[in-house]
Design an enzyme around this catalytic site. Structure first.
Site, PDB file in Angstrom:
ATOM      1  CD  GLU A  83       6.418  -0.640  -2.655  1.00 28.41           C
ATOM      2  OE1 GLU A  83       6.596  -0.295  -3.841  1.00 28.41           O
ATOM      3  OE2 GLU A  83       5.846  -1.697  -2.343  1.00 28.41           O
ATOM      4  CG  HIS A  90       3.099   2.743  -3.751  1.00 25.53           C
ATOM      5  ND1 HIS A  90       3.942   2.042  -2.920  1.00 25.53           N
ATOM      6  CD2 HIS A  90       2.201   1.846  -4.232  1.00 25.53           C
ATOM      7  CE1 HIS A  90       3.553   0.770  -2.913  1.00 25.53           C
ATOM      8  NE2 HIS A  90       2.511   0.627  -3.702  1.00 25.53           N
ATOM      9  CD  GLU A 112      -1.515   0.059  -2.908  1.00 26.79           C
ATOM     10  OE1 GLU A 112      -1.751  -0.714  -3.821  1.00 26.79           O
ATOM     11  OE2 GLU A 112      -0.377   0.530  -2.684  1.00 26.79           O
ATOM     12  CE  LYS A 168       4.361  -2.610  -5.510  1.00 27.47           C
ATOM     13  NZ  LYS A 168       4.256  -3.145  -4.154  1.00 27.47           N
ATOM     14  N   GLY A 208       2.897  -6.663  -0.501  1.00 26.28           N
ATOM     15  CA  GLY A 208       4.017  -7.556  -0.771  1.00 26.28           C
ATOM     16  C   GLY A 208       4.265  -8.561   0.337  1.00 26.28           C
ATOM     17  CB  SER A 256      -1.288  -9.553  -0.633  1.00 25.78           C
ATOM     18  OG  SER A 256       0.005  -9.253  -0.130  1.00 25.78           O
ATOM     19  CG  ASN A 294       2.797  -0.036  -8.484  1.00 27.31           C
ATOM     20  OD1 ASN A 294       3.720   0.240  -9.261  1.00 27.31           O
ATOM     21  ND2 ASN A 294       2.830   0.289  -7.199  1.00 27.31           N
TER      22      ASN A 294
HETATM   23  P1  13P Z   1       1.331  -6.368  -3.904  1.00 30.01           P
HETATM   24  O1  13P Z   1       0.127  -6.687  -4.733  1.00 30.01           O
HETATM   25  O2  13P Z   1       2.593  -6.973  -4.450  1.00 30.01           O
HETATM   26  O3  13P Z   1       1.097  -6.655  -2.457  1.00 30.01           O
HETATM   27  O4  13P Z   1       1.566  -4.792  -4.022  1.00 30.01           O
HETATM   28  C1  13P Z   1       0.477  -3.953  -3.825  1.00 30.01           C
HETATM   29  C2  13P Z   1       0.888  -2.580  -4.197  1.00 30.01           C
HETATM   30  O5  13P Z   1       1.725  -1.983  -3.553  1.00 30.01           O
HETATM   31  C3  13P Z   1       0.270  -1.982  -5.370  1.00 30.01           C
HETATM   32  O6  13P Z   1       0.578  -0.651  -5.467  1.00 30.01           O
END
Ligand code: 13P
Length: 256
Positions: free
Chosen positions: A100, A98, A170, A15, A176, A216, A13
């Site tokens: 976010e 997601h 997640e 982002k 992150g 992560s 992903n």
């Molecule tokens: P990270 O791997 O950067 O923690 O992000 C995970 C994520 O949100 C994947 O959709």
């Protein structure tokens, strides 16, 4: 429970990272590194990168996904992208719900459900993200939170349609932050999600569905995470932006 009845999927992903030319360059680095993968490999990229990404991965084993889509076929929704637009350019997957988007853009389980149904109707494969906040874990309600999200996000999705759905667990506190859920924590919640699917659908549906872990995940911890019985791959943020790290995760999933 058998791991060989379902496919592990490693999906990046990206982002809000990489311009179209940067996307092409990153994919060009990844292609030779993941070409022998036995798991499914997906890159979910920003909208404006999609056409370049589809072209760059033609004839390879990397599938391309979007990071969201709208539920309406067309209309007065300024700034939005429809499933038909994604389909026409060769997109196969779409990340939905997601954390976010839930946190920063007002996404609710109701709108996630609308998007999931629209994506399925268009022949896209939704990667539906669920997961608890830190304080929800601390209050010991992870199970309720995740089961509720699954029920609402998949409302009115048939068992046949479910075959094209991927779930990504997640935990919001692990995204992150560099804080990964332990392999046992990931396994516990992925197993709960599978049990919820069993209750809502059938034992066969539960056995067949791909449930990823995300948060992560990296080249160092992937092997232990994807080695767990109920963890069928991963949804990778930061580490998916570095070709050799992403490839190491793909290899870990291919070997498990
Ligand atoms: P990270 O791997 O950067 O923690 O992000 C995970 C994520 O949100 C994947 O959709």
């Amino acid at each position: 429970m058998k791991k060989d009845v379902r496919k592990a999927i490693i999906a990046g992903n990206w982002k809000m990272n990489k311009t179209p030319s940067e996307a092409k360059a990153l994919l060009a680095q990844m292609i030779p590194l993941v070409k022998d993968a036995t798991c499914e490999v997906v890159a979910c990229v920003p909208y404006v990168d999609l056409a370049a990404a589809v072209e760059a991965t033609q004839g390879t084993n990397i599938k391309i996904g979007a990071e969201n889509c709208h539920w309406a076929e067309s209309g007065a929704f300024t700034g939005e992208i429809s499933t038909g637009m994604l389909k026409e350019i060769g997109v196969e997957y779409v990340v939905l719900g997601h954390s976010e988007r839930r946190q920063y853009f007002g996404e609710t389980d109701e709108t996630v459900n609308k998007r999931v149904k629209a994506a399925l109707a268009a022949g896209l494969k939704p990667i539906v993200c669920v997961g608890e906040l830190l304080w929800e874990r601390e209050c010991d309600i992870t199970e309720e939170v995740v089961a509720r999200q699954i029920k609402l996000d998949l409302f009115d999705v048939s068992e046949e349609e479910l075959q094209n759905v991927v779930i990504a667990y997640e935990p919001v506190w692990a995204i992150g932050t560099g804080k990964t859920a332990t392999a046992d924590q990931a396994e516990e919640v992925c197993a709960l999600i599978r049990a919820t699917i069993k209750k809502l659908y059938s034992p066969a549906a539960a056995e067949g569905i791909t449930i990823q872990y995300g948060g992560s995940m990296n080249d160092k911890n992937a092997d232990e995470l994807v080695g767990k019985l109920n963890v069928d791959g991963g949804l990778i943020g930061g580490a998916s932006l570095v070709a050799d790290k992403f490839a190491a995760i793909v290899n870990a999933a291919s070997n498990n």
